[in-house]
Write a protein that holds these residues in place. Sequence first.
Motif, PDB file in Angstrom:
ATOM      1  N   ARG A  95       8.476  39.828   7.419  1.00  0.00           N
ATOM      2  CA  ARG A  95       7.288  39.772   6.558  1.00  0.00           C
ATOM      3  C   ARG A  95       6.082  40.429   7.234  1.00  0.00           C
ATOM      4  NH1 ARG A  95       6.585  34.512   6.497  1.00  0.00           N
ATOM      5  NH2 ARG A  95       8.003  34.154   4.796  1.00  0.00           N
ATOM      6  N   GLN A  96       5.909  40.137   8.506  1.00  0.00           N
ATOM      7  CA  GLN A  96       4.713  40.636   9.199  1.00  0.00           C
ATOM      8  C   GLN A  96       5.041  42.034   9.735  1.00  0.00           C
ATOM      9  OE1 GLN A  96       2.229  38.450   8.857  1.00  0.00           O
ATOM     10  NE2 GLN A  96       0.646  39.663   9.840  1.00  0.00           N
ATOM     11  N   ASP A  97       4.939  43.018   8.829  1.00  0.00           N
ATOM     12  CA  ASP A  97       5.347  44.373   9.183  1.00  0.00           C
ATOM     13  C   ASP A  97       4.165  45.300   9.424  1.00  0.00           C
ATOM     14  OD1 ASP A  97       4.484  44.550   6.588  1.00  0.00           O
ATOM     15  OD2 ASP A  97       6.381  45.240   5.752  1.00  0.00           O
ATOM     16  N   THR A  98       2.984  44.723   9.448  1.00  0.00           N
ATOM     17  CA  THR A  98       1.774  45.485   9.774  1.00  0.00           C
ATOM     18  C   THR A  98       0.680  44.488  10.160  1.00  0.00           C
ATOM     19  OG1 THR A  98       0.293  47.239   8.999  1.00  0.00           O
ATOM     20  CG2 THR A  98       0.803  45.514   7.428  1.00  0.00           C
ATOM     21  N   GLN A  99      -0.430  44.992  10.682  1.00  0.00           N
ATOM     22  CA  GLN A  99      -1.570  44.111  10.929  1.00  0.00           C
ATOM     23  C   GLN A  99      -2.410  44.076   9.659  1.00  0.00           C
ATOM     24  OE1 GLN A  99      -3.714  45.463  14.445  1.00  0.00           O
ATOM     25  NE2 GLN A  99      -3.181  43.562  15.463  1.00  0.00           N
ATOM     26  N   PHE A 100      -2.306  42.964   8.919  1.00  0.00           N
ATOM     27  CA  PHE A 100      -3.103  42.842   7.698  1.00  0.00           C
ATOM     28  C   PHE A 100      -4.566  42.542   8.063  1.00  0.00           C
ATOM     29  CE2 PHE A 100       1.249  41.708   6.690  1.00  0.00           C
ATOM     30  CZ  PHE A 100       1.509  42.506   5.579  1.00  0.00           C
ATOM     31  N   GLN A 101      -4.745  41.851   9.200  1.00  0.00           N
ATOM     32  CA  GLN A 101      -6.081  41.527   9.720  1.00  0.00           C
ATOM     33  C   GLN A 101      -6.092  41.915  11.196  1.00  0.00           C
ATOM     34  OE1 GLN A 101      -8.385  40.100   7.766  1.00  0.00           O
ATOM     35  NE2 GLN A 101      -7.000  39.712   6.031  1.00  0.00           N
ATOM     36  N   PRO A 102      -7.236  42.312  11.719  1.00  0.00           N
ATOM     37  CA  PRO A 102      -7.293  42.626  13.146  1.00  0.00           C
ATOM     38  C   PRO A 102      -6.841  41.420  13.973  1.00  0.00           C
ATOM     39  CG  PRO A 102      -9.370  43.151  12.058  1.00  0.00           C
ATOM     40  CD  PRO A 102      -8.526  42.451  11.044  1.00  0.00           C
ATOM     41  N   VAL A 146      22.188  41.157   5.300  1.00  0.00           N
ATOM     42  CA  VAL A 146      22.262  41.320   3.842  1.00  0.00           C
ATOM     43  C   VAL A 146      20.837  41.385   3.293  1.00  0.00           C
ATOM     44  CG1 VAL A 146      23.048  40.295   1.663  1.00  0.00           C
ATOM     45  CG2 VAL A 146      24.404  39.962   3.749  1.00  0.00           C
ATOM     46  N   ASP A 147      20.568  42.370   2.496  1.00  0.00           N
ATOM     47  CA  ASP A 147      19.281  42.513   1.803  1.00  0.00           C
ATOM     48  C   ASP A 147      18.086  42.017   2.638  1.00  0.00           C
ATOM     49  OD1 ASP A 147      20.214  43.738  -0.545  1.00  0.00           O
ATOM     50  OD2 ASP A 147      20.813  41.821  -1.390  1.00  0.00           O
ATOM     51  N   PRO A 148      17.803  42.698   3.734  1.00  0.00           N
ATOM     52  CA  PRO A 148      16.619  42.307   4.507  1.00  0.00           C
ATOM     53  C   PRO A 148      15.349  42.625   3.722  1.00  0.00           C
ATOM     54  CG  PRO A 148      17.495  44.382   5.326  1.00  0.00           C
ATOM     55  CD  PRO A 148      18.453  43.909   4.258  1.00  0.00           C
ATOM     56  N   HIS A 149      14.305  41.863   3.988  1.00  0.00           N
ATOM     57  CA  HIS A 149      13.074  42.046   3.221  1.00  0.00           C
ATOM     58  C   HIS A 149      12.274  43.227   3.776  1.00  0.00           C
ATOM     59  CE1 HIS A 149      10.097  40.776   0.338  1.00  0.00           C
ATOM     60  NE2 HIS A 149       9.173  40.982   1.266  1.00  0.00           N
ATOM     61  N   LEU A 150      12.731  44.420   3.417  1.00  0.00           N
ATOM     62  CA  LEU A 150      12.044  45.638   3.865  1.00  0.00           C
ATOM     63  C   LEU A 150      10.968  45.979   2.853  1.00  0.00           C
ATOM     64  CD1 LEU A 150      15.128  47.790   4.961  1.00  0.00           C
ATOM     65  CD2 LEU A 150      13.549  46.515   6.420  1.00  0.00           C
ATOM     66  N   HIS A 151       9.753  46.041   3.310  1.00  0.00           N
ATOM     67  CA  HIS A 151       8.664  46.380   2.395  1.00  0.00           C
ATOM     68  C   HIS A 151       7.997  47.663   2.862  1.00  0.00           C
ATOM     69  CE1 HIS A 151       4.771  45.007   0.184  1.00  0.00           C
ATOM     70  NE2 HIS A 151       5.322  46.053  -0.348  1.00  0.00           N
ATOM     71  N   ARG A 152       7.249  47.555   3.970  1.00  0.00           N
ATOM     72  CA  ARG A 152       6.612  48.777   4.476  1.00  0.00           C
ATOM     73  C   ARG A 152       7.556  49.598   5.349  1.00  0.00           C
ATOM     74  NH1 ARG A 152       2.046  45.967   2.764  1.00  0.00           N
ATOM     75  NH2 ARG A 152       3.126  44.144   3.578  1.00  0.00           N
TER      76      ARG A 152
END
Length: 297
Positions: free
Chosen positions: A93-100, A123-129
């Motif tokens: 889920r935490q695939d980027t820094q949403f906040q500094p 199986v079906d990993p939650h790939l978003h970014r």
Amino acid sequence: MRTLVAWPDSQALAGGLAAALGCETLALETRRFPDEELYLCVTGDARDRHAVVVASLDRPDLKFPGLLFLADLLRHEGALSVGLAAPYLAYLRQDTQFQPGEAVTSRTFARMISGSFDWLITVDPHLHRYQSLGEIYSIPNRVLHAAPAVADWIGCNAPAPVLIGPDSESAQWVSDIASRIGAPWLTLEKKRHGDRSVEVSIPNPARLTGRTPVLVDDILSSGRTMIAAARRLVALGHHEITCIGVHAILAGDARAAMHDAGIHRIVTCNTIADPTNQIDLTADLAAAVNAMPPNRA
Ligand code: R5P
């Protein structure tokens, strides 16, 4: 020769996999010392075997660093290679820094798994970014998709369905499943206000007329996404609502709250052991294990 070792809560799946692969298993004992440090012990012969650890990574903080200890232990016991079959893969889920200042845990987790195991199947990993696991995992990996098995289940158990994905991200798997069974599909518009606060709207409710709604998502976690969708459907007069999730995390009161919201049946794949498991991916996972290279590339 291959041998399987199951993390305790993945024993049912590992038993099925061992039978499908016709391979040996090692017994794993785990317990906590009084100070909550982990004790691990394997029984059986790992020497000159290609070891496969079967461990679904829901509730990952309870299993980590135990999995790293286990991989190290298997090598110490003489295993030639150690692969990880993790039907549910955590920390994506935490695939980027949403906040500094935020930790991008997906990268750190991937680096630690890649440092301990020779390959990864999930199986079906939650790939978003991320477009693929290869962006963060440096070991050979294989991603399986539950869509064919989910489509078969719907085809046999849900007459005249309309498939509903709760958000735009779900279009990828909902459209795939729908095309396999020739069913109509749509996605909802979703706004997440917090971990347990979700709002959805149905853009064109007329498309549901005369059909039985089947909600489909990759992860059922707090259940709030499905609850918000179910409430919209109930308000439109639908009372036979099936909810299918690939991964049954079903944290806290999710199960009861989903039923209270009008979902009459919850169905999941056996990627995380749960009473709602009705869709069996053992054969797909066995074929994927068989196809993995035994040693680190
Ligand atoms: C999010 O993008 C995922 O696809 C799921 O919709 C989400 O993980 C479900 O979470 P929850 O059950 O907590 O609403």
